[in-house]
Design an enzyme around this catalytic site. Structure first.
Site, PDB file in Angstrom:
ATOM      1  N   CYS A   1      38.013  36.434  52.555  1.00  0.00           N
ATOM      2  CA  CYS A   1      37.398  36.578  53.879  1.00  0.00           C
ATOM      3  C   CYS A   1      36.034  35.899  53.893  1.00  0.00           C
ATOM      4  CB  CYS A   1      37.278  38.049  54.267  1.00  0.00           C
ATOM      5  SG  CYS A   1      38.836  38.808  54.792  1.00  0.00           S
TER       6      CYS A   1
ATOM      7  N   ASP B   1      42.402  25.571  44.577  1.00  0.00           N
ATOM      8  CA  ASP B   1      42.117  26.669  43.653  1.00  0.00           C
ATOM      9  C   ASP B   1      40.982  26.256  42.723  1.00  0.00           C
ATOM     10  OD1 ASP B   1      43.969  29.316  42.618  1.00  0.00           O
ATOM     11  OD2 ASP B   1      42.448  28.527  41.242  1.00  0.00           O
TER      12      ASP B   1
ATOM     13  N   ASN C   1      51.556  36.217  44.338  1.00  0.00           N
ATOM     14  CA  ASN C   1      51.514  37.353  43.425  1.00  0.00           C
ATOM     15  C   ASN C   1      51.188  38.622  44.212  1.00  0.00           C
ATOM     16  OD1 ASN C   1      51.956  35.702  41.130  1.00  0.00           O
ATOM     17  ND2 ASN C   1      49.786  35.156  41.076  1.00  0.00           N
TER      18      ASN C   1
ATOM     19  N   HIS D   1      43.911  39.508  49.103  1.00  0.00           N
ATOM     20  CA  HIS D   1      44.023  38.880  50.430  1.00  0.00           C
ATOM     21  C   HIS D   1      45.224  37.961  50.299  1.00  0.00           C
ATOM     22  CE1 HIS D   1      41.952  37.012  54.159  1.00  0.00           C
ATOM     23  NE2 HIS D   1      43.068  36.305  53.977  1.00  0.00           N
TER      24      HIS D   1
ATOM     25  N   HIS E   1      47.831  35.339  49.826  1.00  0.00           N
ATOM     26  CA  HIS E   1      47.692  33.896  49.607  1.00  0.00           C
ATOM     27  C   HIS E   1      48.954  33.353  48.959  1.00  0.00           C
ATOM     28  CE1 HIS E   1      45.965  36.045  46.156  1.00  0.00           C
ATOM     29  NE2 HIS E   1      46.381  35.042  45.380  1.00  0.00           N
TER      30      HIS E   1
ATOM     31  N   HIS F   1      50.180  30.237  46.605  1.00  0.00           N
ATOM     32  CA  HIS F   1      49.805  29.126  45.737  1.00  0.00           C
ATOM     33  C   HIS F   1      50.799  27.990  45.972  1.00  0.00           C
ATOM     34  CE1 HIS F   1      47.342  31.621  42.789  1.00  0.00           C
ATOM     35  NE2 HIS F   1      48.077  32.574  43.336  1.00  0.00           N
TER      36      HIS F   1
END
Ligand code: AMP
Length: 112
Positions: free
Chosen positions: A6, A29, A85, A96, A98, A100
């Site tokens: 955030c 990343d 994950n 949060h 996400h 990948h």
């Protein structure tokens, strides 16, 4: 605001942006596990894939539409992996949601 992603969305923490619109952000990343390692996140705070529900799920299809476009623009023509994950057993380190995007080389068959 104690959520790292955030704070990235808010611009309080810098990121290398790959794509952004009013609903989602994609950025590189900080500790890449592959030549291309991009995170795609909703701007609305959703803790993880385990918090996706009928009210907030529209952003998921939007994310996957953009994942396909991002992968193409990154030159991942031979394929890539999309991973999310979840929780402790899934080794989720940022709470949060996400996804990948991992690619740019032959990835391992091992998932666990
Ligand atoms: P996960 O372990 O699935 O929750 O993934 C979290 C990912 O966020 C990891 O791959 C981290 O390397 C990445 N990460 C953590 N902090 C940052 C940051 N400030 N900018 C970009 N990526 C980050």
């Amino acid at each position: 605001m104690d959520c790292l992603f955030c704070r990235i969305i808010a611009g309080e923490i810098p990121s290398t942006k790959v794509y952004e619109d009013d609903k989602i952000l994609a950025f590189r990343d900080i500790a890449p596990k592959a030549p291309v390692h991009i995170l795609v996140i909703p701007k609305q705070h959703i803790g993880g894939a385990d918090e996706v529900n009928a009210e907030n799920c529209a952003v998921i299809s939007h994310i996957f539409t953009k994942i396909a476009e991002i992968a193409k623009s990154e030159g991942l023509k031979d394929g890539y992996r999309v991973v999310s994950n979840v929780g402790q057993h899934g080794c989720q380190s940022v709470r949060h949601l996400h996804f990948h995007i991992l690619g740019g080389k032959q990835l391992s068959e091992d998932m666990v």
